[in-house]
Design a protein around this motif. Structure first.
Motif, mmCIF file in Angstrom:
data_model
loop_
_atom_site.group_PDB
_atom_site.id
_atom_site.type_symbol
_atom_site.label_atom_id
_atom_site.label_comp_id
_atom_site.label_asym_id
_atom_site.label_seq_id
_atom_site.Cartn_x
_atom_site.Cartn_y
_atom_site.Cartn_z
ATOM 1 N N LYS A 99 0.786 -1.231 0.000
ATOM 2 C CA LYS A 99 0.000 0.000 0.000
ATOM 3 C C LYS A 99 0.827 1.296 0.000
ATOM 4 N N ASP A 100 2.141 1.183 -0.180
ATOM 5 C CA ASP A 100 2.938 2.410 -0.272
ATOM 6 C C ASP A 100 4.170 2.136 -1.128
ATOM 7 N N LEU A 101 5.033 3.144 -1.283
ATOM 8 C CA LEU A 101 6.187 3.018 -2.172
ATOM 9 C C LEU A 101 7.448 2.621 -1.406
ATOM 10 N N ARG A 145 -0.939 6.605 -8.099
ATOM 11 C CA ARG A 145 -0.415 7.255 -6.900
ATOM 12 C C ARG A 145 0.501 6.331 -6.096
ATOM 13 N N LEU A 146 0.054 5.095 -5.872
ATOM 14 C CA LEU A 146 0.832 4.153 -5.059
ATOM 15 C C LEU A 146 1.476 3.053 -5.896
ATOM 16 N N SER A 161 4.263 1.106 -7.939
ATOM 17 C CA SER A 161 5.726 1.054 -7.753
ATOM 18 C C SER A 161 6.484 1.917 -8.759
ATOM 19 N N GLU A 190 -6.641 8.359 -8.087
ATOM 20 C CA GLU A 190 -5.476 7.465 -8.003
ATOM 21 C C GLU A 190 -4.575 7.622 -9.228
#
Length: 428
Positions: A27-29, A149-150, A152, A184
Motif C-alpha cells: 500500500k505504499d512506495l 499514486r501508489l 511502484s 489514483e
C-alpha cells in the motif's frame, strides 16, 4: 540458479498480483524506494515518460516507444503483464532484457528480497530501472502497473506524464466511482511536469485540472485539441488523417494496430509527441510515420485485436473490462463473418456481469478458465453467462476450448478469444 530457477523463485517466493490479486499489493512506495536505494537510485539516471490510465496504456506506451526509437533515441520500455515470456516486460529498442541480467539481478538482490519481502512487481520495477540505467538509455517509456499514486513505478520524475482514460476496473482496489479512480491515476502528475490526458470525461476532468494546477503542471486533453477524419482500413493497416483544430498535421497516417480503440490512443500518442517536441525532443514526421506502421515489429506488442489465423478468422484481444469489451464488440461488428464463436475465460476480481451483459446472445460460447489462482472457475462463468442468455460448452482448459472452437467453425466464421489477458497469453 539457472534462468528458469530464477523465474521459479520470483513466481513462487514473491506475492504476485496476476496470481493472487489484491493480496499481492503493497500500500505504499516504501519497498520500491528501499530496493532502488540499494541499487543507487537508478530511476534518477535516465529520462522517462510515465503512462497511466485504465485502457490503452499498453498500446500507447508501445507506440510512443516505437516513435522515439525510430527517431534515433535509445529507448527503454517497461510494460506489464507479459503474455509469453517474462522478459517482454523490459525492453530496449524492442529487444528483451537478457536472461543473464535477470539471473544476475535476482542473485545480487537476495539479501534485500529476504529482508523487505517485496512483491513480484516491486522487484520487476527495480530490475527494469537498474537495467535502463546500466544500459544508459536516452529515454524510457514506463507503463503504470495499477492505479498510479501508489504504483511502484511512481518513483520516477518523468519528462511527461500521460493518462489515457478512466473507466471502472480494479474497483476493489482503486474505488468504485470514476472520480475515485481518476484521483489514483492523477497521482502520477508531478510538479512542473506537463501532462497529457487522452480522453476528456465529464466525471474526471476537474480532478485532473485541479491536480495539474496544484503541481503547476501544464495540462492538455488530446481528444479536445486533436481530431481524426476519414479513418479507414486499408489491407492490414488503419489509415487516419489527424487534425490540430482545422490544420491537417498528419495526413494518411498508417497504423499497424487496427482495433477501433486505437483511434483514441493515437490522439494521445500524437499529443504526447507534440509536447515532447515542445520541450526539445527531435522527432521528425518521418519517424512517426515509419514507427506507427511497424509498432509490432519494433516493440514486440501482441494481443491487441491480433489476427492469429485465417479461414476461419481467429482474433484475440486482451480487453477485459466494460470499456475494453465495448470496443471489442465494435470491432467484431465491423468484421465480416457468418457465425461468431467466443472462447472466453475471466478472473474473479473483474466486473464479470458488466462484461457478460455486453456479449451477443447469438454467438456460440466456449467457456474456460486461465491457469492461475485468480481465475473464475469455468462452472461459475457458465452459470453467470446463462443469466445473460449466453449459451455454450464448458472446458477444463483454454487450449481445449480453443481446439473445440476451431473444430466447430467453418471457414467464413469468426473465432474471438478473450475475456482476460491470461486467456490470450495461453493461446499465443
Amino acid at each position: 540458479m539457472t534462468y528458469q530457477q530464477t523465474l521459479d523463485y520470483l513466481y513462487s517466493k514473491l506475492p504476485m498480483f496476476t496470481r493472487v490479486g489484491a493480496a499481492a499489493l503493497k500500500k505504499d512506495l516504501h519497498n520500491t524506494l528501499a530496493m532502488c536505494a540499494k541499487l543507487d537510485n537508478p530511476q534518477n539516471k535516465f529520462k522517462s515518460i510515465h503512462v497511466g490510465g485504465t485502457n490503452g496504456k499498453g498500446s500507447t506506451s508501445h507506440m510512443l516507444a516505437a516513435i522515439l526509437q525510430q527517431a534515433g533515441y535509445k529507448t527503454g520500455l517497461y510494460t506489464s503483464p507479459h503474455l509469453k515470456d517474462f522478459r517482454e516486460r523490459i525492453r530496449i529498442n524492442g529487444k528483451m532484457i537478457t536472461k543473464q541480467f535477470v539471473k544476475d539481478f535476482v542473485a545480487s538482490q537476495q539479501d534485500i528480497i529476504q529482508e523487505i519481502e517485496p512483491s513480484f512487481f516491486e522487484v520487476t520495477v527495480g530490475m527494469a530501472f537498474d537495467y535502463f540505467a546500466k544500459e544508459k538509455v536516452d529515454i524510457a517509456v514506463i507503463e503504470v502497473g495499477l492505479g498510479g499514486r501508489l504504483d511502484s513505478t511512481n518513483i520516477i520524475t518523468p519528462e511527461l506524464s500521460v493518462i489515457t482514460n478512466i473507466s471502472l476496473d480494479h474497483t476493489n482496489i482503486l474505488g468504485d466511482t470514476l472520480p475515485e479512480i481518476a484521483f489514483e491515476k492523477a497521482g502520477i502528475i508531478k510538479k512542473n511536469i506537463p501532462v497529457v490526458i487522452g480522453e476528456k470525461q465529464t466525471e474526471t476532468e476537474a480532478i485532473f485540472i485541479q491536480k495539474a494546477k496544484a503541481e503547476n503542471s501544464s495540462i492538455s486533453f488530446a481528444g479536445s485539441s486533436l481530431h481524426i477524419e476519414n479513418a479507414h482500413q486499408k489491407g492490414s493497416l488503419l489509415i487516419v488523417n489527424i487534425y490540430k483544430e482545422t490544420q491537417l498535421i498528419y495526413p494518411n497516417l498508417a497504423l499497424d494496430l487496427t482495433g477501433s480503440y486505437q483511434l483514441k490512443n493515437i490522439l494521445t500518442v500524437i499529443e504526447s509527441i507534440l509536447k515532447l517536441k515542445e520541450i526539445g525532443y527531435s522527432i521528425p514526421d518521418e519517424a512517426v510515420y515509419t514507427a506507427l506502421k511497424n509498432v509490432k515489429k519494433l516493440t514486440g506488442l501482441q494481443g491487441r485485436w491480433q489476427t492469429i489465423s485465417k479461414n476461419p478468422l481467429v482474433i484475440c484481444d486482451t480487453g477485459h473490462n466494460k470499456a475494453g469489451i465495448t470496443e471489442v464488440m465494435q470491432n467484431i461488428k465491423n468484421t465480416p463473418h457468418q457465425k461468431l464463436h467466443v472462447v472466453i475465460g475471466m478472473v474473479k476480481d473483474k466486473d464479470i456481469s458488466g462484461v457478460l451483459a455486453l456479449l451477443p446472445k447469438n454467438a456460440t460460447y466456449y467457456f474456460c478458465q486461465p491457469n492461475l489462482e485468480r481465475a473464475l472457475p469455468t462452472n461459475e462463468l457458465t452459470k453467470q453467462a446463462a443469466t445473460f442468455g449466453l449459451k455454450g460448452t464448458e472446458f477444463n482448459t483454454v487450449k481445449e476450448a480453443f481446439q473445440n472452437a476451431k473444430s466447430k467453425a467453418t471457414p467464413k466464421d469468426l473465432i474471438f478469444v478473450g475475456g482476460s489477458t491470461f486467456v490470450v497469453a495461453e493461446i499465443l
